[in-house]
Design a protein around this motif. Structure first.
Motif, PDB file in Angstrom:
ATOM      1  N   ALA A  81     -95.867  16.559  66.145  1.00 39.25           N
ATOM      2  CA  ALA A  81     -94.504  15.819  66.362  1.00 39.25           C
ATOM      3  C   ALA A  81     -94.917  14.338  66.156  1.00 39.25           C
ATOM      4  CB  ALA A  81     -94.157  15.812  68.003  1.00 39.25           C
ATOM      5  N   CYS A  82     -93.814  13.754  65.504  1.00 38.34           N
ATOM      6  CA  CYS A  82     -93.745  12.206  65.164  1.00 38.34           C
ATOM      7  C   CYS A  82     -92.420  11.659  65.551  1.00 38.34           C
ATOM      8  CB  CYS A  82     -94.127  12.153  63.934  1.00 38.34           C
ATOM      9  SG  CYS A  82     -92.771  12.740  62.413  1.00 38.34           S
ATOM     10  N   LYS A  83     -92.526  10.269  65.765  1.00 37.32           N
ATOM     11  CA  LYS A  83     -91.472   9.576  66.229  1.00 37.32           C
ATOM     12  C   LYS A  83     -90.904   8.691  65.008  1.00 37.32           C
ATOM     13  CE  LYS A  83     -91.230   8.333  70.415  1.00 37.32           C
ATOM     14  NZ  LYS A  83     -91.441   7.560  71.614  1.00 37.32           N
ATOM     15  N   ILE A  84     -89.684   8.500  64.765  1.00 36.99           N
ATOM     16  CA  ILE A  84     -88.889   7.907  63.756  1.00 36.99           C
ATOM     17  C   ILE A  84     -87.721   7.026  64.039  1.00 36.99           C
ATOM     18  CG2 ILE A  84     -87.899   9.874  62.721  1.00 36.99           C
ATOM     19  CD1 ILE A  84     -88.661   8.689  59.934  1.00 36.99           C
ATOM     20  N   GLY A  85     -87.540   5.917  63.570  1.00 40.97           N
ATOM     21  CA  GLY A  85     -86.313   5.460  64.192  1.00 40.97           C
ATOM     22  C   GLY A  85     -86.225   3.887  63.250  1.00 40.97           C
ATOM     23  N   GLY A  86     -85.058   3.254  63.102  1.00 38.22           N
ATOM     24  CA  GLY A  86     -84.708   2.225  62.223  1.00 38.22           C
ATOM     25  C   GLY A  86     -84.486   2.404  60.967  1.00 38.22           C
ATOM     26  N   TRP A 122     -82.922  -2.357  42.521  1.00 33.86           N
ATOM     27  CA  TRP A 122     -82.206  -3.135  43.251  1.00 33.86           C
ATOM     28  C   TRP A 122     -82.507  -2.613  44.772  1.00 33.86           C
ATOM     29  CZ3 TRP A 122     -76.017  -1.434  42.928  1.00 33.86           C
ATOM     30  CH2 TRP A 122     -75.227  -2.247  43.937  1.00 33.86           C
ATOM     31  N   SER A 123     -82.909  -3.361  45.754  1.00 33.31           N
ATOM     32  CA  SER A 123     -83.471  -3.164  46.879  1.00 33.31           C
ATOM     33  C   SER A 123     -82.142  -3.263  47.970  1.00 33.31           C
ATOM     34  CB  SER A 123     -84.384  -4.356  47.568  1.00 33.31           C
ATOM     35  OG  SER A 123     -85.488  -3.949  46.765  1.00 33.31           O
ATOM     36  N   LEU A 124     -81.751  -2.363  48.476  1.00 30.46           N
ATOM     37  CA  LEU A 124     -80.562  -2.296  49.247  1.00 30.46           C
ATOM     38  C   LEU A 124     -80.494  -2.921  50.504  1.00 30.46           C
ATOM     39  CD1 LEU A 124     -79.058   1.561  48.554  1.00 30.46           C
ATOM     40  CD2 LEU A 124     -78.742  -0.523  47.280  1.00 30.46           C
ATOM     41  N   GLN A 125     -79.420  -3.799  50.877  1.00 29.48           N
ATOM     42  CA  GLN A 125     -79.338  -4.417  52.020  1.00 29.48           C
ATOM     43  C   GLN A 125     -78.929  -3.399  53.161  1.00 29.48           C
ATOM     44  OE1 GLN A 125     -76.449  -7.537  52.093  1.00 29.48           O
ATOM     45  NE2 GLN A 125     -77.142  -8.427  50.094  1.00 29.48           N
ATOM     46  N   ARG A 126     -79.202  -3.866  54.287  1.00 30.88           N
ATOM     47  CA  ARG A 126     -79.104  -2.969  55.625  1.00 30.88           C
ATOM     48  C   ARG A 126     -77.716  -3.023  56.375  1.00 30.88           C
ATOM     49  NH1 ARG A 126     -85.155  -3.798  58.105  1.00 30.88           N
ATOM     50  NH2 ARG A 126     -86.303  -2.653  56.402  1.00 30.88           N
ATOM     51  N   SER A 127     -77.426  -2.091  56.834  1.00 33.03           N
ATOM     52  CA  SER A 127     -75.928  -2.432  57.773  1.00 33.03           C
ATOM     53  C   SER A 127     -76.401  -3.044  59.144  1.00 33.03           C
ATOM     54  CB  SER A 127     -75.358  -1.174  57.987  1.00 33.03           C
ATOM     55  OG  SER A 127     -76.067  -0.115  58.931  1.00 33.03           O
ATOM     56  N   THR A 128     -75.345  -3.265  60.002  1.00 29.45           N
ATOM     57  CA  THR A 128     -75.595  -4.077  61.264  1.00 29.45           C
ATOM     58  C   THR A 128     -75.457  -3.041  62.093  1.00 29.45           C
ATOM     59  OG1 THR A 128     -73.295  -4.506  61.244  1.00 29.45           O
ATOM     60  CG2 THR A 128     -74.507  -6.245  60.396  1.00 29.45           C
ATOM     61  N   ALA A 129     -75.575  -1.615  61.940  1.00 26.50           N
ATOM     62  CA  ALA A 129     -75.627  -0.682  62.934  1.00 26.50           C
ATOM     63  C   ALA A 129     -76.876  -0.699  63.877  1.00 26.50           C
ATOM     64  CB  ALA A 129     -75.361   0.809  62.169  1.00 26.50           C
ATOM     65  N   LYS A 130     -76.647  -0.345  65.050  1.00 29.08           N
ATOM     66  CA  LYS A 130     -77.748  -0.158  66.054  1.00 29.08           C
ATOM     67  C   LYS A 130     -78.354   0.975  65.702  1.00 29.08           C
ATOM     68  CE  LYS A 130     -75.428  -2.877  69.775  1.00 29.08           C
ATOM     69  NZ  LYS A 130     -74.904  -2.921  71.096  1.00 29.08           N
ATOM     70  N   HIS A 131     -79.618   0.928  66.350  1.00 31.70           N
ATOM     71  CA  HIS A 131     -80.346   2.299  65.830  1.00 31.70           C
ATOM     72  C   HIS A 131     -81.413   2.323  67.054  1.00 31.70           C
ATOM     73  CE1 HIS A 131     -83.923  -0.187  64.964  1.00 31.70           C
ATOM     74  NE2 HIS A 131     -83.181  -0.925  64.395  1.00 31.70           N
ATOM     75  N   GLY A 132     -82.011   3.680  67.318  1.00 29.89           N
ATOM     76  CA  GLY A 132     -82.998   3.973  68.242  1.00 29.89           C
ATOM     77  C   GLY A 132     -83.994   4.816  67.557  1.00 29.89           C
ATOM     78  N   SER A 133     -84.573   5.729  68.144  1.00 25.47           N
ATOM     79  CA  SER A 133     -85.749   6.457  67.525  1.00 25.47           C
ATOM     80  C   SER A 133     -85.737   7.726  68.341  1.00 25.47           C
ATOM     81  CB  SER A 133     -87.037   5.895  67.830  1.00 25.47           C
ATOM     82  OG  SER A 133     -87.353   5.990  69.318  1.00 25.47           O
ATOM     83  N   ILE A 134     -85.959   8.773  67.385  1.00 22.44           N
ATOM     84  CA  ILE A 134     -86.116  10.380  67.648  1.00 22.44           C
ATOM     85  C   ILE A 134     -87.516  10.828  67.523  1.00 22.44           C
ATOM     86  CG2 ILE A 134     -83.552  10.683  67.388  1.00 22.44           C
ATOM     87  CD1 ILE A 134     -84.178  11.726  64.603  1.00 22.44           C
ATOM     88  N   THR A 135     -87.747  11.915  67.972  1.00 25.85           N
ATOM     89  CA  THR A 135     -89.121  12.642  68.115  1.00 25.85           C
ATOM     90  C   THR A 135     -88.579  13.867  67.005  1.00 25.85           C
ATOM     91  OG1 THR A 135     -89.963  11.782  69.939  1.00 25.85           O
ATOM     92  CG2 THR A 135     -90.803  13.811  69.067  1.00 25.85           C
ATOM     93  N   LEU A 136     -89.620  13.911  66.010  1.00 26.57           N
ATOM     94  CA  LEU A 136     -89.307  15.320  65.177  1.00 26.57           C
ATOM     95  C   LEU A 136     -90.639  16.126  65.460  1.00 26.57           C
ATOM     96  CD1 LEU A 136     -88.317  13.678  61.843  1.00 26.57           C
ATOM     97  CD2 LEU A 136     -86.736  14.580  63.463  1.00 26.57           C
ATOM     98  N   GLU A 137     -90.088  17.278  65.979  1.00 27.10           N
ATOM     99  CA  GLU A 137     -91.212  18.231  65.998  1.00 27.10           C
ATOM    100  C   GLU A 137     -91.624  18.955  64.640  1.00 27.10           C
ATOM    101  OE1 GLU A 137     -92.777  19.239  68.715  1.00 27.10           O
ATOM    102  OE2 GLU A 137     -91.616  17.971  69.960  1.00 27.10           O
ATOM    103  N   PRO A 138     -92.559  19.318  64.318  1.00 23.92           N
ATOM    104  CA  PRO A 138     -93.078  20.057  63.102  1.00 23.92           C
ATOM    105  C   PRO A 138     -91.762  21.036  62.756  1.00 23.92           C
ATOM    106  CG  PRO A 138     -94.903  20.276  64.405  1.00 23.92           C
ATOM    107  CD  PRO A 138     -93.718  20.005  65.342  1.00 23.92           C
ATOM    108  N   GLY A 139     -91.289  20.694  61.283  1.00 25.06           N
ATOM    109  CA  GLY A 139     -90.202  21.278  60.696  1.00 25.06           C
ATOM    110  C   GLY A 139     -88.750  20.755  61.026  1.00 25.06           C
TER     111      GLY A 139
END
Length: 244
Positions: A146-151, A166-183
């Motif tokens: 499992a691994c954690k990803i967010g942002g 072209w390096s795309l700009q980021r939105s102002t949306a809020k974000h968290g993180s989630i854990t991905l199990e294998p697959g």
């Protein structure tokens, strides 16, 4: 002995016998009274003795009961305390384990991820949307842990000959993180300003995706039409949104 003497003697014997009988009766009466008095004296009141015995028995019972109660209370209190302590220890252990489990999940690394554009029927961006359409990039945990990803991921759009980035700009949306199990998979979207104009367009050939907090990237072929060239704009209509 003459008859008069004999008569007096008989009367005296009779009186003595009677007196003796009276004495014996009196003695028996006195004995009975003495026995009763003795009993009363020795045990002034049978009820009092019974009451005292009951009191002692009650006292012993109370003492035993108190001891038993104290013993049970002490045992119960100890058991309760131990149980409470055990519960707290168990709770603390579970919390500690949960903390360890949570802290033990590392972030997702590029080497453990697979990226792809979502190309299902509903995922295809509308070429006639005039800048209000989106495309989705799916990230899948291909590792065995499992691994954690967010942002925000980094997204660089490159042309065919590699002459422009072209390096795309980021939105102002809020974000968290989630854990991905294998697959497991998650995704992020890219807002697009597509165009069919012959001028003022910019045609990407590749999208280079860099997962959050990583330095290595995943390169995808660009499957869509040209974009309005807004590389120098302050608020371009093509920008990237956070994961999840």
């Amino acid at each position: 002995m003459n008859s008069a003497t004999t008569g007096r003697t008989v009367r005296r014997r009779t009186l003595r016998v009677a007196a003796a009988a009276l004495t014996a009766a009196a003695a028996l009466t006195l004995t009975a009274c003495s026995g009763s008095d003795a009993a009363t004296g020795t045990k002034p009141a049978g009820r009092t003795d019974k009451g005292a015995a009951a009191g002692e028995s009650s006292g012993a019972g109370s003492s035993a009961g108190a001891q038993g109660s104290d013993a049970r209370t002490g045992t119960d209190a100890k058991a309760g305390t131990e149980a409470g302590g055990t519960g707290r220890q168990a709770g603390g252990t579970q919390a500690a384990n949960a903390g360890k489990a949570d802290s033990g999940v590392e972030r997702c690394h590029t080497s453990g991820l697979k990226a792809a554009f979502a190309t299902g029927e509903d995922a295809v961006p509308d070429p006639n949307a005039g800048g209000s359409t989106t495309t989705s990039v799916v990230l899948t945990n291909k590792s065995s842990r499992a691994c954690k990803i967010g942002g925000f991921p980094g997204v660089d759009l490159k042309t065919e000959n590699g002459g422009g980035v072209w390096s795309l700009q980021r939105s102002t949306a809020k974000h968290g993180s989630i854990t991905l199990e294998p697959g497991d998979s998650t995704d992020f979207t890219i807002n697009l300003a597509l165009t069919k104009e012959e001028e003022g367009f910019w045609q990407p050939a590749f999208a280079v995706i860099t997962p959050p907090n990583e330095t290595t990237s995943l390169t995808l072929d660009w499957p869509w039409d040209a974009l309005v060239d807004q590389r120098g704009a302050t608020h371009p209509a093509t920008f990237v949104n956070p994961i999840g």
